[in-house]
Design a protein around this motif. Structure first.
Motif, PDB file in Angstrom:
ATOM      1  N   GLU A 135      -0.322  -2.726  -3.795  1.00 12.44           N
ATOM      2  CA  GLU A 135      -0.971  -3.861  -2.539  1.00 12.44           C
ATOM      3  C   GLU A 135      -1.209  -3.413  -0.930  1.00 12.44           C
ATOM      4  O   GLU A 135      -1.651  -3.866  -0.446  1.00 12.44           O
ATOM      5  CB  GLU A 135       0.096  -4.712  -3.013  1.00 12.44           C
ATOM      6  CG  GLU A 135      -0.044  -5.727  -2.770  1.00 12.44           C
ATOM      7  CD  GLU A 135      -1.791  -6.329  -3.052  1.00 12.44           C
ATOM      8  OE1 GLU A 135      -2.001  -7.855  -2.208  1.00 12.44           O
ATOM      9  OE2 GLU A 135      -2.304  -6.282  -3.722  1.00 12.44           O
ATOM     10  N   SER A 165      -7.723  -7.828  -5.868  1.00 13.82           N
ATOM     11  CA  SER A 165      -6.773  -8.882  -5.172  1.00 13.82           C
ATOM     12  C   SER A 165      -6.407  -9.325  -6.639  1.00 13.82           C
ATOM     13  O   SER A 165      -5.616  -9.345  -7.114  1.00 13.82           O
ATOM     14  CB  SER A 165      -6.845  -9.860  -4.370  1.00 13.82           C
ATOM     15  OG  SER A 165      -6.449  -9.825  -3.050  1.00 13.82           O
ATOM     16  N   ILE A 168      -4.821  -6.275  -8.919  1.00 18.20           N
ATOM     17  CA  ILE A 168      -3.597  -5.988  -8.417  1.00 18.20           C
ATOM     18  C   ILE A 168      -2.859  -7.385  -8.574  1.00 18.20           C
ATOM     19  O   ILE A 168      -1.413  -7.218  -9.261  1.00 18.20           O
ATOM     20  CB  ILE A 168      -3.105  -5.742  -7.067  1.00 18.20           C
ATOM     21  CG1 ILE A 168      -1.719  -5.195  -7.193  1.00 18.20           C
ATOM     22  CG2 ILE A 168      -3.149  -7.021  -6.089  1.00 18.20           C
ATOM     23  CD1 ILE A 168      -2.326  -3.523  -7.600  1.00 18.20           C
TER      24      ILE A 168
END
Length: 487
Positions: A135, A165, A168
C-alpha cells in the motif's frame, strides 16, 4: 542479519528524509544511488550467510530466505540503475523548466521512500506488514506518476490510485479472511498472520474460507502486478511517469507484487489443494498475455508499448507460477531479474528520446541507431533482451518455463502462451525496427546526460553477463524454488 535488513530499509528512508529537508542537490541524488547500492550489498551479504535456511528475525517481524534475497537483488540492481539515471533526468527537467525546485524536492524524497517500501514488502514475515508495504508503494508512486503535473499525467495518477486502491482493498479483505481461518486453526492472535505460523497451520485452515481468501489475495496483489482484471492502470501510469520511475515500477514493483503471491501459494495449496490457485493463475496469466499481445499490435506510443510488454511478461510469470514446480519457480525468478534489467534499460532510453522529440509517439521517433550510438545500442540490446533471444538470460528462463509447463502436464497452456508470445514478438520487432532504422529527416539531436549513459552501459553489461552465466544466482533461485515448492 537483522542489521542488514534494517540497513536495507532505513538507508533509503534516510535518503528520503535528506531529500525532504535539503531538497534537490547533487549530493542528495548521489546518496539515493548509494542507498540502492547498499540494498544490493545487503542482498549479497544475506545471500552468503543464508546457507539454504529460513531465518525469522526481530521477534518474528522480519524474514530472510532465498525468495526475499532474490527480490532484494532485483530491487538493488534496478534501483541502482534508475537512481543513477535519475540524476541526469532531474538536471534536464530543471534546465528545460518542466519542473521547479519543489517538484525536484518531491522526486528526491519519494524515490528512496519507494525503495524502502518495496524492501519492507519483500522482507516482512507478517502478511499484514506486507500489505502495508505494498500500500505504501501505491501512495508514494501516485505522486511520482503525476510528477510533471500535466493534465494527462494527473488523469493517469487518479486512474492508478483508484484501480490500485480497489485492488489493495480486495487484498486486505483476503488478509482478514486468512487471519480468521488461522485463528480458528489454533494460531495465536499476535502471530496469526506470520508466514511461518500460517505455514505450520496450513493443513488445519478451513478450506472454504482459505479458498475465498486466496482468490481475493490473487486478485488484489495481481492488480499491483498488472494482471487481469485490474490491469488497466499500468499503461497509463508507465507512460506518464518519469523514465527512471517507470523503470522502477516495471522492473521491480510488478515483481514484488508477484512475490507476495508466491508467498501465499504454499499456504493456500496446503489448505485447498494445488489445483485451486493453479487454475486462478492460469486464467489471469493467459488473459493478461492475450490482452498484452493484442494491445502491442495496435499501440502507437513507445512507453505504452513497453508497459504492455511488462504485462506480457507478468502474464508469463503467472503461468509459470501456476505450474508451481521447482524448475518453474527457479526459471520464474531468473525471468524476473533478467526482465527487470532489460526493461530498465529500455525505459531509461526513452527519457532522452522523449526530451528530444517532446513526444513518445512511435511515429515521431525514427532512425535512433544513426542519431545516437548510446541510445541506439542500449535500445537495441534491451529489445533483444525483451524478445528472449540468446545470449540473454530471458532465453534460458523462457525455455525453462516451457519445459516446466510440459512437465506439469500443462501443454495446452504452453501452446496458448507460445502463440500469444509470438504475436507480441512480431509487434515488438516491427516497432523496434522502425524506431532504430526508420528514416528520420530533419530529426532533432538526442542529448544523453552522462549519468544516463553510465546507467545504460551498466545495464547492458549486466544483461550480457547474466546471459552468459547466472553464476551464484543459480543456487539462490534453486533454493528459493525448493522453499516455495517443497513437494
Amino acid at each position: 542479519m537483522t542489521a542488514l535488513i534494517l540497513t536495507a530499509i532505513l538507508a533509503p528512508l534516510g535518503a528520503a528524509v535528506t531529500g525532504a529537508v535539503a531538497g534537490w542537490r547533487r549530493g542528495t541524488a548521489i546518496f539515493t544511488t548509494a542507498t540502492a547500492i547498499a540494498i544490493l550489498g545487503c542482498a549479497a551479504a544475506l545471500g552468503v550467510g543464508l546457507h539454504d535456511r529460513v531465518h525469522v528475525l526481530a521477534g518474528g517481524l522480519l524474514r530472510v530466505d532465498a525468495l526475499s534475497v532474490s527480490m532484494l537483488v532485483v530491487i538493488g540492481v534496478v534501483g541502482t540503475l534508475a537512481t543513477c539515471a535519475g540524476i541526469g533526468y532531474l538536471d534536464a527537467e530543471l534546465a528545460h523548466g518542466h519542473i521547479d525546485a519543489r517538484g525536484a524536492r518531491t522526486y528526491a524524497t519519494l524515490v528512496p521512500a519507494f525503495l524502502a517500501a518495496m524492501v519492507l514488502a519483500v522482507c516482512a514475515n507478517n502478511i499484514g506488514v506486507v500489505w502495508v508495504g505494498i500500500e505504501a508503494t501505491t501512495v508514494v508512486t501516485a505522486f511520482l506518476v503525476g510528477h510533471r503535473g500535466t493534465r494527462t499525467a494527473l488523469e493517469a495518477t487518479w486512474k492508478y490510485v483508484i484501480i490500485c486502491s480497489v485492488g489493495i482493498a480486495v487484498a486486505f479483505l483476503g488478509t482478514v479472511l486468512l487471519y480468521f481461518a488461522a485463528r480458528h486453526a489454533g494460531a495465536s492472535a499476535e502471530q496469526a498472520l506470520d508466514l511461518d505460523v500460517l505455514l505450520a497451520h496450513a493443513h488445519g485452515l478451513d478450506p472454504n474460507v482459505t479458498r475465498l481468501a486466496g482468490g481475493l489475495l490473487l486478485i488484489g496483489y495481481g492488480a499491483k502486478a498488472g494482471l487481469v482484471p485490474f490491469h488497466t492502470w499500468l499503461a497509463d501510469a508507465h507512460s506518464q511517469a518519469p523514465a527512471p520511475v517507470s523503470a522502477l515500477m516495471s522492473g521491480v514493483l510488478l515483481a514484488v507484487a508477484v512475490s507476495v503471491v508466491l508467498r501465499i501459494k504454499p499456504i493456500v495449496d496446503a489448505a485447498t489443494g494445488a489445483g485451486y490457485l493453479r487454475t486462478g493463475l492460469l486464467i489471469v496469466g493467459l488473459a493478461t498475455l492475450l490482452i498484452a499481445a493484442a494491445m502491442l499490435t495496435v499501440t502507437r506510443d513507445l512507453k505504452r508499448m513497453l508497459a504492455y510488454s511488462s504485462m506480457e511478461n507478468m502474464g508469463l510469470i503467472a503461468v509459470a507460477a501456476a505450474a508451481g514446480t521447482r524448475l518453474a519457480i527457479a526459471a520464474l525468478l531468473l525471468h524476473v531479474l533478467a526482465h527487470g534489467i532489460g526493461k530498465t534499460v529500455l525505459f531509461l532510453s526513452t527519457g532522452p528520446l522523449q526530451a528530444a522529440h517532446r513526444s513518445t509517439a512511435l511515429a515521431a521517433i525514427r532512425g535512433v541507431a544513426s542519431r545516437s550510438r548510446v541510445i541506439g545500442v542500449a535500445f537495441g540490446a534491451g529489445t533483444v533482451v525483451l524478445l528472449g533471444l540468446p545470449p540473454f538470460a530471458m532465453f534460458a528462463s523462457e525455455v525453462a518455463i516451457a519445459r516446466s509447463l510440459a512437465d506439469a502436464r500443462l501443454a495446452w497452456a504452453l501452446i496458448l502462451a507460445l502463440l500469444l508470445i509470438a504475436v507480441a514478438f512480431a509487434a515488438l520487432v516491427r516497432n523496434a525496427g522502425r524506431i532504430l532504422l526508420g528514416a528520420a529527416p530533419d530529426a532533432p539531436a538526442i542529448v544523453v546526460p552522462v549519468t544516463i549513459t553510465v546507467a545504460l552501459v551498466a545495464g547492458v553489461t549486466v544483461s550480457i553477463a547474466l546471459g552468459i552465466t547466472a553464476g551464484p544466482f543459480t543456487d539462490l533461485f534453486t533454493t528459493a524454488a525448493e522453499q516455495m515448492s517443497p513437494r
